[in-house]
Write an enzyme that holds these catalytic residues in place. Structure first.
Site, PDB file in Angstrom:
ATOM      1  N   GLN A  15      -4.521  -5.075   6.888  1.00 49.16           N
ATOM      2  CA  GLN A  15      -5.550  -5.969   6.333  1.00 49.16           C
ATOM      3  C   GLN A  15      -5.642  -7.299   7.061  1.00 49.16           C
ATOM      4  OE1 GLN A  15      -7.868  -5.216   4.289  1.00 49.16           O
ATOM      5  NE2 GLN A  15      -7.088  -3.211   3.714  1.00 49.16           N
ATOM      6  N   CYS A  25      -5.076   2.790  -3.443  1.00 49.70           N
ATOM      7  CA  CYS A  25      -3.834   3.296  -2.829  1.00 49.70           C
ATOM      8  C   CYS A  25      -2.701   2.283  -2.956  1.00 49.70           C
ATOM      9  CB  CYS A  25      -4.034   3.661  -1.361  1.00 49.70           C
ATOM     10  SG  CYS A  25      -5.180   4.994  -1.118  1.00 49.70           S
ATOM     11  N   HIS A  55       0.868  -1.189   0.000  1.00 50.18           N
ATOM     12  CA  HIS A  55       0.000   0.000   0.000  1.00 50.18           C
ATOM     13  C   HIS A  55       0.901   1.234   0.000  1.00 50.18           C
ATOM     14  CE1 HIS A  55      -2.744   2.967   1.891  1.00 50.18           C
ATOM     15  NE2 HIS A  55      -3.739   2.157   1.564  1.00 50.18           N
ATOM     16  N   ASP A  76       3.030  -4.594   8.010  1.00 48.52           N
ATOM     17  CA  ASP A  76       1.829  -3.792   7.863  1.00 48.52           C
ATOM     18  C   ASP A  76       0.642  -4.750   7.987  1.00 48.52           C
ATOM     19  OD1 ASP A  76      -0.418  -2.544   6.897  1.00 48.52           O
ATOM     20  OD2 ASP A  76       0.504  -1.791   5.057  1.00 48.52           O
ATOM     21  N   LYS A 127     -10.135  -0.801  10.785  1.00 50.21           N
ATOM     22  CA  LYS A 127     -10.220  -2.020   9.956  1.00 50.21           C
ATOM     23  C   LYS A 127     -10.631  -3.219  10.808  1.00 50.21           C
ATOM     24  CE  LYS A 127      -7.487  -0.217   6.437  1.00 50.21           C
ATOM     25  NZ  LYS A 127      -7.977   0.204   5.141  1.00 50.21           N
TER      26      LYS A 127
HETATM   27  N1  PMP Z   1      -1.736  -0.642   4.555  1.00 45.08           N
HETATM   28  C1  PMP Z   1      -2.697  -1.392   4.012  1.00 45.08           C
HETATM   29  C2  PMP Z   1      -2.374  -2.778   3.519  1.00 45.08           C
HETATM   30  C3  PMP Z   1      -4.002  -0.884   3.915  1.00 45.08           C
HETATM   31  O1  PMP Z   1      -4.969  -1.621   3.374  1.00 45.08           O
HETATM   32  C4  PMP Z   1      -4.271   0.411   4.397  1.00 45.08           C
HETATM   33  C5  PMP Z   1      -5.660   1.015   4.299  1.00 45.08           C
HETATM   34  N2  PMP Z   1      -6.323   0.738   3.125  1.00 45.08           N
HETATM   35  C6  PMP Z   1      -3.223   1.134   4.972  1.00 45.08           C
HETATM   36  C7  PMP Z   1      -1.972   0.578   5.021  1.00 45.08           C
HETATM   37  C8  PMP Z   1      -3.441   2.523   5.505  1.00 45.08           C
HETATM   38  O2  PMP Z   1      -4.296   2.487   6.588  1.00 45.08           O
HETATM   39  P1  PMP Z   1      -4.858   3.844   7.240  1.00 45.08           P
HETATM   40  O3  PMP Z   1      -5.422   4.631   6.099  1.00 45.08           O
HETATM   41  O4  PMP Z   1      -5.886   3.378   8.205  1.00 45.08           O
HETATM   42  O5  PMP Z   1      -3.702   4.520   7.879  1.00 45.08           O
END
Ligand code: PMP
Length: 434
Positions: free
Chosen positions: A234, A395, A154, A231, A257
Site C-alpha cells: 500500500q 483480506c 493483510h 509489506d 498497486k
Molecule cells: N499486503 C497488503 C497491505 C495489501 O493491501 C495487499 C493487496 N490488497 C497485499 C498484501 C497482497 O497483494 P497482492 O494481492 O497483489 O499479492
C-alpha cells in the site's frame, strides 16, 4: 473556527476544505500542485461510463488504473521484442533480455537499492512474502523462535508466517493497536526480545490507511538482531521509499498497486541475506549446472526466478515506475494528503457515517460504516452512480475483528482522483436509498 485533526494537518471545519495556511486564502490544490486534469488524460479507463455515469475509481487500494504509456509498453513488447530471455543468441532474445534487465535497474533506482542483484521479480506481494517465508524462513526459523506481526496485517502477511510457525514450532506474536488503528509502540517494544527472529510489518494498512512507524520498528528490530520484512503493497505508490535509509531486510510490493500490470511484483532483499538463502522454487533458469547427481544454482537474483519470467509485465512495470517518478512521489503524497483531508471532512458531514480508523499518520484510505446500511449495500448503491469503492473484509479480518467489525466500506484515493469526484460521492451517500 472549529477544527479537528484528520491526520497530521489541521482542517478548518467551516471553510472550504483546502485552506492555504500561509496566506489564509482558499486555493485550488489541484492547480497548485499539479495539473490533475492533464494527468487524468493519461488514463484511458477514466473515460469509461458506468451505469450512465462517468466512472469514479475509488478502489485504488485494491488495484490502480494504468496509464496509456504502460499499456503501450506492453503492446510494443509483443509487437517488437517478444522472446524468452537470457537463453538465445538471436536478436529478439537480446531485445527482450535488455528490456527485462533495464526494468530491474529501474526498480533498483526507484527504491535506491545498492544493487540490481537485490531485486527479484515475483508475481506480487503475496508471492514475495511466500518466497521469504518458504526460503529464508524454512532455513532459519526454529521451534521456540518468535515471529512478530501486528494486528494491522493483510492476510498475505499472516498466512505464510502462520504456516511456517505450524511447520517449525515457532510462535506468532501479534502487536496490538489502539482504537484508532495505531500501533502501540510501547507495547511493541515489550514484545521484541531475544526470541524474536522475524518482524513482519505493513507500511500502510490497507483497511485503515494507518502509516506505521516503519523506520522506528526496523531500527528496534535490528538492535535485537531480528530480521524485518516490510509489506509495501500500500505504500509503494503513495510515499517515497529509500531502501538504504529505511534499511529493511526485505521489502515487497505488487506492480498493479503502482499503475503497473497485475501478475508482477518485487522482492527487495539485502544482498548478503539473499546470497545466504537457498531458493524456494526450482527448475529452469535458476540453475548453473544440472546432472542427476549434482545441481548448482545461479547467483542472485536469478536463483530466485525459476522458470520463464513474466517478461512483458516486468518491462511494463518499469514503465509504470518511470511514469510515477516523472510526477514525483512527494508531489503525489502532498496532493493525496489534501484529497484525504477533503474527503474526510466531507464524509464527516454525512449523518450516520462513521469513519473507522483515525490514525495521526494516515494515507489516502478511508474505511467507514453508514448507519442502516450494510457495507455491501453502500457499495452497490455507489456503483449505480458509477462510483467504485470496496466493501468487505479487505483480506484483513484480524484488524476488523479487533475493532468489533466484520466489514467496512473502503474508499481509497490516487493522484488522478479529484475533489469534484469526492463531492459526487458525498452527494450519492447523502441520498443513499437501497
Ligand atoms: N499486503 C497488503 C497491505 C495489501 O493491501 C495487499 C493487496 N490488497 C497485499 C498484501 C497482497 O497483494 P497482492 O494481492 O497483489 O499479492
Amino acid at each position: 473556527m472549529e477544527y479537528f485533526k484528520a491526520n497530521t494537518l489541521r482542517i478548518y471545519q467551516d471553510s472550504a476544505p483546502i485552506f492555504n495556511k500561509s496566506n489564509g486564502k482558499l486555493y485550488d490544490s489541484n492547480a497548485a500542485i499539479f495539473d490533475v486534469e492533464k494527468i487524468r488524460q493519461d488514463f484511458p479507463i477514466l473515460n469509461e461510463v458506468i451505469n450512465e455515469k462517468p466512472l469514479i475509481w475509488f478502489d485504488n487500494a485494491s488495484t490502480t488504473q494504468k496509464p496509456q504509456t504502460v499499456i503501450d509498453r506492453l503492446t510494443y513488447f509483443y509487437q517488437h521484442e517478444n522472446s524468452n530471455i537470457h537463453r538465445a543468441a538471436h536478436t529478439l532474445a537480446a531485445r527482450a533480455t535488455d528490456a527485462y534487465e533495464n526494468a530491474r535497474e529501474t526498480v533498483r533506482h526507484f527504491l535506491n537499492a545498492k544493487s540490481v542483484n537485490e531485486i527479484i521479480f515475483v508475481k506480487g506481494t503475496t508471492e514475495g512474502i511466500n518466497l521469504v517465508a518458504k526460503s529464508w524462513g524454512k532455513q532459519n526459523i526454529k521451534a521456540g523462535d518468535e515471529i512478530l506481526l501486528t494486528h494491522l496485517e493483510h492476510h498475505a502477511n499472516i498466512v505464510p508466517w502462520h504456516q511456517l510457525a505450524m511447520e517449525t514450532g515457532a510462535k506468532l506474536i501479534v502487536a496490538p493497536v489502539d482504537d484508532q488503528g495505531q500501533i502501540l509502540l510501547d507495547e511493541y517494544k515489550k514484545l521484541l526480545g531475544s526470541r524474536t527472529k522475524l518482524v513482519g510489518l505493513c507500511h500502510i494498512s490497507n483497511v485503515l490507511g494507518t502509516v506505521t512507524p516503519a523506520q522506528e520498528i526496523v531500527n528496534l528490530a535490528h538492535e535485537i538482531g531480528a530480521k524485518v520484512l516490510i509489506d509495501a503493497a500500500q505504500s509503494i505508490a503513495h510515499i517515497p521509499i529509500d531502501i538504504q535509509e529505511l534499511n529493511p531486510d526485505w521489502l515487497v510490493f505488487s506492480g498493479h498497486k503502482i499503475f503497473g500490470p497485475t501478475g508482477i511484483g518485487v522482492v527487495y532483499g539485502r544482498q548478503d541475506l539473499l546470497d545466504a538463502t537457498d531458493p524456494w522454487q526450482s527448475g529452469g533458469n535458476m540453475i548453473s549446472e544440472v546432472s542427476f547427481e549434482h545441481i548448482s544454482y545461479r547467483p542472485i537474483p536469478k536463483r530466485f526466478e525459476a522458470g520463464t519470467a513474466n517478461i512483458a509485465d516486468v518491462v511494463a512495470l518499469g514503465k509504470a515506475l518511470d511514469y510515477v517518478q516523472n510526477i514525483g512521489l512527494t508531489a503525489i503524497a502532498n496532493y493525496e494528503n489534501e484529497l484525504l483531508e477533503y474527503a474526510t471532512l466531507g464524509l464527516k458531514t454525512i449523518p450516520g457515517l462513521h469513519i473507522v480508523g483515525n490514525a495521526m499518520e494516515k494515507a489516502s484510505v478511508i474505511s467507514f460504516l453508514l448507519d442502516g446500511f450494510a457495507p455491501s449495500e453502500v457499495g452497490q448503491a455507489l456503483n449505480k452512480q458509477g462510483i467504485a469503492v470496496r466493501s468487505g473484509h479487505h483480506c484483513a479480518q484480524p484488524i476488523l475483528k479487533r475493532l468489533g467489525l466484520t466489514s467496512t466500506v473502503r474508499l481509497s484515493l490516487a493522484f488522478y482522483n479529484t475533489k469534484s469526484e469526492i463531492n459526487h460521492c458525498i452527494k450519492a451517500l447523502e441520498k443513499i436509498d437501497c
